[in-house]
Design a protein around this motif. Structure first.
Motif, mmCIF file in Angstrom:
data_model
loop_
_atom_site.group_PDB
_atom_site.id
_atom_site.type_symbol
_atom_site.label_atom_id
_atom_site.label_comp_id
_atom_site.label_asym_id
_atom_site.label_seq_id
_atom_site.Cartn_x
_atom_site.Cartn_y
_atom_site.Cartn_z
ATOM 1 N N SER A 1 6.721 5.727 -0.053
ATOM 2 C CA SER A 1 8.003 5.711 -0.740
ATOM 3 C C SER A 1 8.490 7.143 -0.950
ATOM 4 O O SER A 1 7.995 8.077 -0.325
ATOM 5 C CB SER A 1 7.846 4.979 -2.079
ATOM 6 N N PHE A 2 9.471 7.305 -1.832
ATOM 7 C CA PHE A 2 9.938 8.644 -2.187
ATOM 8 C C PHE A 2 10.145 8.710 -3.691
ATOM 9 O O PHE A 2 10.778 7.816 -4.259
ATOM 10 C CB PHE A 2 11.251 8.979 -1.463
ATOM 11 N N PRO A 3 9.594 9.723 -4.369
ATOM 12 C CA PRO A 3 8.752 10.775 -3.791
ATOM 13 C C PRO A 3 7.356 10.237 -3.493
ATOM 14 O O PRO A 3 6.855 9.377 -4.221
ATOM 15 C CB PRO A 3 8.713 11.833 -4.904
ATOM 16 N N PRO A 4 6.727 10.711 -2.426
ATOM 17 C CA PRO A 4 5.389 10.211 -2.065
ATOM 18 C C PRO A 4 4.337 10.687 -3.062
ATOM 19 O O PRO A 4 4.265 11.872 -3.385
ATOM 20 C CB PRO A 4 5.153 10.805 -0.674
ATOM 21 N N ARG A 5 3.512 9.758 -3.555
ATOM 22 C CA ARG A 5 2.451 10.142 -4.481
ATOM 23 C C ARG A 5 1.434 9.015 -4.576
ATOM 24 O O ARG A 5 1.642 7.920 -4.048
ATOM 25 C CB ARG A 5 3.013 10.468 -5.864
ATOM 26 N N ASN A 6 0.351 9.279 -5.278
ATOM 27 C CA ASN A 6 -0.668 8.259 -5.521
ATOM 28 C C ASN A 6 -1.134 8.417 -6.959
ATOM 29 O O ASN A 6 -1.702 9.450 -7.320
ATOM 30 C CB ASN A 6 -1.852 8.415 -4.556
ATOM 31 N N SER A 7 -0.870 7.419 -7.780
ATOM 32 C CA SER A 7 -1.207 7.514 -9.192
ATOM 33 C C SER A 7 -1.541 6.133 -9.729
ATOM 34 O O SER A 7 -0.899 5.147 -9.367
ATOM 35 C CB SER A 7 -0.029 8.106 -9.983
ATOM 36 N N MET A 8 -2.544 6.068 -10.618
ATOM 37 C CA MET A 8 -2.908 4.806 -11.253
ATOM 38 C C MET A 8 -2.152 4.602 -12.560
ATOM 39 O O MET A 8 -2.421 3.658 -13.300
ATOM 40 C CB MET A 8 -4.421 4.749 -11.501
ATOM 41 N N ASP A 9 -1.210 5.488 -12.861
ATOM 42 C CA ASP A 9 -0.460 5.351 -14.103
ATOM 43 C C ASP A 9 0.265 4.010 -14.173
ATOM 44 O O ASP A 9 0.327 3.384 -15.234
ATOM 45 C CB ASP A 9 0.569 6.482 -14.237
ATOM 46 N N SER B 1 13.403 4.366 9.945
ATOM 47 C CA SER B 1 13.417 5.057 8.651
ATOM 48 C C SER B 1 12.090 5.794 8.448
ATOM 49 O O SER B 1 11.014 5.251 8.745
ATOM 50 C CB SER B 1 13.614 4.054 7.504
ATOM 51 N N PRO B 2 12.128 7.033 7.924
ATOM 52 C CA PRO B 2 10.877 7.745 7.662
ATOM 53 C C PRO B 2 10.111 7.163 6.479
ATOM 54 O O PRO B 2 8.928 7.472 6.290
ATOM 55 C CB PRO B 2 11.341 9.179 7.357
ATOM 56 N N ARG B 3 10.761 6.324 5.719
ATOM 57 C CA ARG B 3 10.110 5.704 4.555
ATOM 58 C C ARG B 3 9.551 4.346 4.934
ATOM 59 O O ARG B 3 10.287 3.446 5.325
ATOM 60 C CB ARG B 3 11.102 5.570 3.404
ATOM 61 N N ARG B 4 8.243 4.193 4.777
ATOM 62 C CA ARG B 4 7.596 2.932 5.134
ATOM 63 C C ARG B 4 8.053 1.782 4.239
ATOM 64 O O ARG B 4 8.087 0.633 4.676
ATOM 65 C CB ARG B 4 6.073 3.088 5.032
ATOM 66 N N ASP B 5 8.411 2.098 2.978
ATOM 67 C CA ASP B 5 8.809 1.019 2.084
ATOM 68 C C ASP B 5 10.174 0.434 2.455
ATOM 69 O O ASP B 5 10.551 -0.619 1.928
ATOM 70 C CB ASP B 5 8.802 1.479 0.619
ATOM 71 N N LEU B 6 10.897 1.069 3.376
ATOM 72 C CA LEU B 6 12.180 0.542 3.830
ATOM 73 C C LEU B 6 12.112 -0.034 5.240
ATOM 74 O O LEU B 6 13.110 -0.576 5.733
ATOM 75 C CB LEU B 6 13.248 1.645 3.801
ATOM 76 N N SER B 7 10.950 0.053 5.896
ATOM 77 C CA SER B 7 10.862 -0.375 7.300
ATOM 78 C C SER B 7 9.666 -1.268 7.612
ATOM 79 O O SER B 7 9.559 -1.774 8.727
ATOM 80 C CB SER B 7 10.788 0.860 8.208
#
Length: 380
Positions: A62-70, A163-169
């Motif tokens: 997604s955007f912004p790309p990150r990884n968090s368990m919050d 799309s460069p965003r995987r969550d949109l493609s």
């Protein structure tokens, strides 16, 4: 059941003490009733679990790309404080998926955790990061060549090729890669002004069913048979309107919080559903944790639906159903209505019974062929 303790290699524990500010949960609360993976010394007994919770904070698609368990933990904080009303439904929480080196590693890890749980007959609820994790959710079935029906609830249709965003493609890969194991696909509550018309034309040519937001809201009971026939359900929280999900919404229009809870309850009532992903939650924009509270209440209603499902009789137990025979000029079939849950089924020419609604029965009674009946026949 197969030993599932090897799943610990992919996940990290969750601290109930941290979630509840070092306070004990009341035994009547979810936090007191759920069997949680809190330390490496103890893994929940999944033999007795009906529903398994798994947190996945992966958002690099997604955007912004990150990884968090919050995100998963913020939802847990609210969910664990709710009261546990359904003693016939056992819930286990196996913690959070460890981040992979890259996005592909995260997909592989999620699929590797889901597959043995699905094989063991568990219903897995994924408290997710971005919506592209649906692709990994699907891969858990594809890796075993399971042919499934998939349903997505989303304001958008994520078919934006290139799309460069995987969550949109991601739907492009999920629906078109070969070999493909999706027997049927449903899309719920899309908002037309956000969707290219050719996307709908393509999905319709494939005999997939798309329900715009207005149609879903007009009669949520018509969506219950869709979810009853679903193996994989994926919900992007952007399907809710901004006032009801301020942390995730993209539009002032959408489902209300109550309507989202009804959908979750319908999903819980399905005896086919084996995975339910709730995606798109972002903690940073969640004022007063209102969106986390919304998701936690959707989870509560999903469990409520599972409790209803546990009371349903098998279709072979005909004494538990009212039977209605319809014989008209255009349609001849049989409808069943459950005496326990008031749900309906209709018989196809193949003699198989498929989920339907009371409205379908009324149409057939007036010698009108229900659209649901026609769509099933087209797909056959």
């Amino acid at each position: 059941m197969a030993d599932l303790t090897h799943l610990q290699d992919f996940i990290e524990p969750v601290s109930k003490a941290w979630l509840n500010d070092d306070q004990e949960y009341d035994p009547a609360q979810m936090g007191g009733a759920i069997d949680t993976y809190e330390s490496e010394a103890y893994f929940p007994d999944l033999d007795t679990a009906d529903i398994v919770l798994l947190g996945v904070g992966e958002e690099r698609g997604s955007f912004p790309p990150r990884n968090s368990m919050d995100g998963p933990n913020a939802i847990r904080r609210e969910f664990y404080n709710l009261y546990y009303w359904h003693n016939d439904v056992r819930v286990a929480d196996i913690g959070n998926l460890l981040p992979g080196q890259g996005l592909g590693d995260a997909y592989a890890a999620l699929s590797a955790v889901l597959t043995p749980l699905i094989d063991a007959g568990k219903t897995v609820v994924i408290l997710g990061g971005s919506h592209d994790l649906t692709y990994a959710q699907y891969q858990a079935y594809a890796s075993k060549h399971y042919i499934i029906e998939a349903t997505v609830a989303d304001a958008l249709i994520d078919l934006q090729e290139g799309s460069p965003r995987r969550d949109l493609s991601f739907l492009m890969d999920m629906l078109t890669e070969q070999p493909n194991y999706i027997k049927h696909f449903n899309h719920l509550a899309f908002q037309s002004y956000y969707v290219h018309p050719r996307m709908l034309e393509t999905l319709d040519k494939l005999r997939f069913d798309c329900y715009r937001l207005g149609r879903v809201r007009e009669n949520l009971d018509e969506i219950e048979p869709v979810l009853r026939n679903t193996d994989l359900f994926s919900l992007d929280l952007n399907v809710l309107r901004a006032s009801d999900a301020p942390a995730t919404a993209i539009s002032p229009n959408g489902l209300t919080g109550e309507e989202a809870c009804v959908l979750a309850r319908h999903a819980g009532m399905s005896d086919r559903l084996s995975s339910f992903g709730i995606y798109g939650y972002k903690t940073g924009a969640d004022k007063g944790s209102m969106t986390a509270k919304q998701v936690s209440q959707m989870l509560w209603y999903f469990i409520d639906g599972r409790s209803v499902k546990n009371r349903e009789a098998a279709l072979t137990e005909r004494e538990s159903f009212w039977e209605f025979h319809i014989a008209g000029a255009d349609i001849e079939t049989v409808f069943l209505k459950s005496k326990k849950t008031q749900r309906w089924w209709m018989q196809l020419p193949s003699n198989d019974f498929v989920p339907c609604s009371h409205h379908d029965y009324l149409l057939a009674s007036n010698n009108e062929i229900p659209e649901r009946w026609l769509r099933h026949q087209e797909r056959l």
